[in-house]
Motif scaffolding. Structure first.
Motif, mmCIF file in Angstrom:
data_model
loop_
_atom_site.group_PDB
_atom_site.id
_atom_site.type_symbol
_atom_site.label_atom_id
_atom_site.label_comp_id
_atom_site.label_asym_id
_atom_site.label_seq_id
_atom_site.Cartn_x
_atom_site.Cartn_y
_atom_site.Cartn_z
ATOM 1 N N ARG A 146 -23.291 27.940 29.659
ATOM 2 C CA ARG A 146 -22.462 28.365 30.785
ATOM 3 C C ARG A 146 -22.499 29.882 30.894
ATOM 4 N NH1 ARG A 146 -20.673 24.008 28.428
ATOM 5 N NH2 ARG A 146 -19.684 22.317 29.637
ATOM 6 N N ASP B 105 -19.694 28.882 24.211
ATOM 7 C CA ASP B 105 -20.053 27.801 25.131
ATOM 8 C C ASP B 105 -19.552 26.462 24.588
ATOM 9 O OD1 ASP B 105 -21.864 26.803 27.470
ATOM 10 O OD2 ASP B 105 -22.516 25.624 25.724
ATOM 11 N N LYS C 143 -15.884 25.494 33.441
ATOM 12 C CA LYS C 143 -17.183 25.705 34.061
ATOM 13 C C LYS C 143 -17.812 27.031 33.651
ATOM 14 C CE LYS C 143 -16.201 22.895 38.156
ATOM 15 N NZ LYS C 143 -16.154 22.863 39.653
#
Length: 536
Positions: free
Chosen positions: A444, A483, A492
């Protein structure tokens, strides 16, 4: 910036000896940065040649290398295999045709008439001298006649001595004539064999010439290929007696009790016409970049494989295998210096190759001076590449100090620092690298506060507010852990809280010793004097 400038200079300069040593502490991303730097430049470089090894018909122990434009090596290999298949099928068919049988018969009959005339003349002279010319397994024998009948040995001894002497004299005269005739018959038989061989060679040269001429037109711009094709044609013609026999089926012609032949034995007459494609760049775009993590001598310089059957060892040029130097020729070879120095023979052999600008495939035992079984000694291949050694600065200084050749062969040092200036340009490059890392690893991306927290962490690792740490290994690990926690939270983006969680979790996992020391200080086991001064 200093390391990038050095890399750019080392890769652009073509002078001999300007190979590169990339130095810096472990975990700062030296290898990753070097490979990324190379990827940007290799596409602009010309794709190097393909390299093949072919048989040396004059000296099979020294196979010859041939360079072809990129992509043509594979095509040339296929075309020579097609010629091999034609030799197995089409050439024997040519010698099974009726026209060939008629020409052979004409040659034999023509010389047979000469031989019969000689024998008939000798027979006539023998009859005139009252002798019978008789053929035996040991040659021609002269038997005296008496009243038209062969004279037995006992009857010969009962003749008067004068008559015996006369018969012996005539026998000696005829024996001289017989020897002359036998020599002439031998010459006639030799001429038969020569004429038959010449006929076979004419047919073989005509058939093979069609295949070879087509290839000579395709490779007219490559003199070494043309020389090889001519040598192939001459060798096929010279060995047509072996090649014209149709290939045997499995088990055909094998006598009971004879050893089973190895599977490659039937290929031996044809293998010498093959092409061993050592390096194939048909799918390569630009210069190759090879990373050799295990730089053993065989992995760097290639090897000569062998086949065994019932204790017998066999090898030829088709069993030569390439090493990293062959595959990187015309491009770049990246080697971790620690692994290189640990491998026996690798470092001295690499220096020899760089000094001579050629890569030679040799058996490791021969390098030590030990006698080995008979093997090949392939001709060397010209070497034109950049070697990039990657490792700690300590190795650079040790090699420079104690190896006289190192300074001549590795003239460029790209020194990676652990810190860089905290400027807007550097921050942009810093974040660009981490963004690319996230894309490559499928992580991400960071939100704004996450970026700020990461920059704070990099500044603290540098121990300077005006610097940023370039210890990208540690930063990459932090991103992967953050992450993980972002994924656990179904977020997200990676936020500052995720980075903070990754830092705290890492400290907890690896902080046992620190906690024990802190506990000893609290309990008074360790006393720290906080006043005054001391030297130490």
């Amino acid at each position: 910036e200093r390391a990038v400038t050095a890399l750019d200079f080392g890769l652009e300069i073509d002078a001999h000896g300007f190979n590169i040593f990339v130095a810096g502490p472990e975990g700062i991303g030296k290898m990753t940065a070097t490979l990324a730097f190379l990827e940007e430049r290799v596409a602009k470089r010309k794709t190097p040649s393909d390299w093949c090894y072919v048989n040396n018909f004059e000296d099979p122990d020294h196979p010859r290398p041939i360079a072809l434009p990129a992509g043509e090596g594979r095509r040339f290999q296929r075309e020579m295999r097609t010629i091999e298949e034609n030799l197995r099928v089409e050439l024997p068919k040519a010698f099974e045709r009726e026209e060939y049988a008629k020409k052979r018969e004409e040659i034999v009959k023509r010389h047979a008439r000469e031989r019969e005339a000689l024998v008939e003349t000798l027979n006539r002279k023998a009859r005139e001298a009252n002798f019978l010319l008789q053929s035996t397994p040991y040659g021609l024998m002269l038997i005296p006649l008496k009243e038209g009948r062969p004279l037995p040995e006992e009857a010969f001894r009962q003749l008067p001595e004068a008559e015996q002497t006369a018969i012996q004299e005539k026998r000696r005269e005829l024996e001289g004539e017989t020897q002359r005739v036998l020599k002439e018959i031998y010459r006639i038989e030799q001429r038969i064999l020569e004429d038959l061989q010449r006929l076979d060679e004419q047919i073989a040269r005509y058939i093979v010439g069609i295949w070879i001429d087509d290839l000579e037109e395709k490779y007219a711009h490559l003199p070494e290929v043309l020389a090889f094709l001519k040598a192939v044609e001459n060798d096929i013609v010279a060995n047509v007696a072996t090649l014209k026999a149709p290939p045997k089926q499995n088990g055909e012609g094998k006598r009971e009790g004879t050893p089973i032949a190895p599977p490659w034995s039937e290929d031996l007459p044809y293998r010498k016409y093959r092409v061993n494609l050592l390096v194939d760049h048909s799918d390569q775009k630009g210069a190759p970049v090879i990373v050799e993590e295990n730089p053993t001598y065989l992995n760097l310089f290639g090897r000569i494989e062998k086949e065994t059957h019932l204790g017998a060892i066999y090898t030829d040029f088709t069993m030569i295998k390439s090493g990293a130097l062959h595959r990187a020729n015309g491009g770049y070879l990246v080697i971790p210096v620690e692994n290189l120095l640990r491998s026996p023979f690798s470092w001295p052999a690499l220096k020899r190759a760089l000094r001579s600008r050629a890569v030679r495939i040799e058996e490791p035992a021969e390098l030590m001076g030990f006698s080995t079984v008979k093997s090949l000694s392939p001709d060397p291949i010209p070497l034109d590449l950049k070697i990039i050694l990657v490792g700690p600065s300590l190795y650079y200084h040790l090699l420079y100090r104690f190896d006289a050749d190192f300074g001549e062969l590795f003239k460029v040092k790209a020194d990676f620092d652990t810190r860089m200036e905290n400027t807007s340009d550097n921050i942009r490059e810093f974040l660009g690298f981490l963004c690319a890392f996230c894309e490559k690893q499928g992580l991400r991306h960071l939100d704004r506060k996450g970026v700020v927290r990461l920059l704070e962490f990099a500044a603290r690792e540098a121990d300077d507010q005006e610097k940023l740490s370039t210890h990208f290994g540690k930063l990459s690990d932090l991103l992967q852990e953050a992450d993980f926690w972002a994924r656990k939270a179904n977020a997200k983006l990676i936020r500052a809280s995720h980075i903070e969680r990754a830092i705290s979790e890492h400290r907890f996992r690896s902080g046992l010793l620190q906690d024990r020391i802190q506990e000893a200080i609290v309990r008074g086991t360790y006393l720290i004097d906080t006043r005054g001064s001391a030297v130490g």
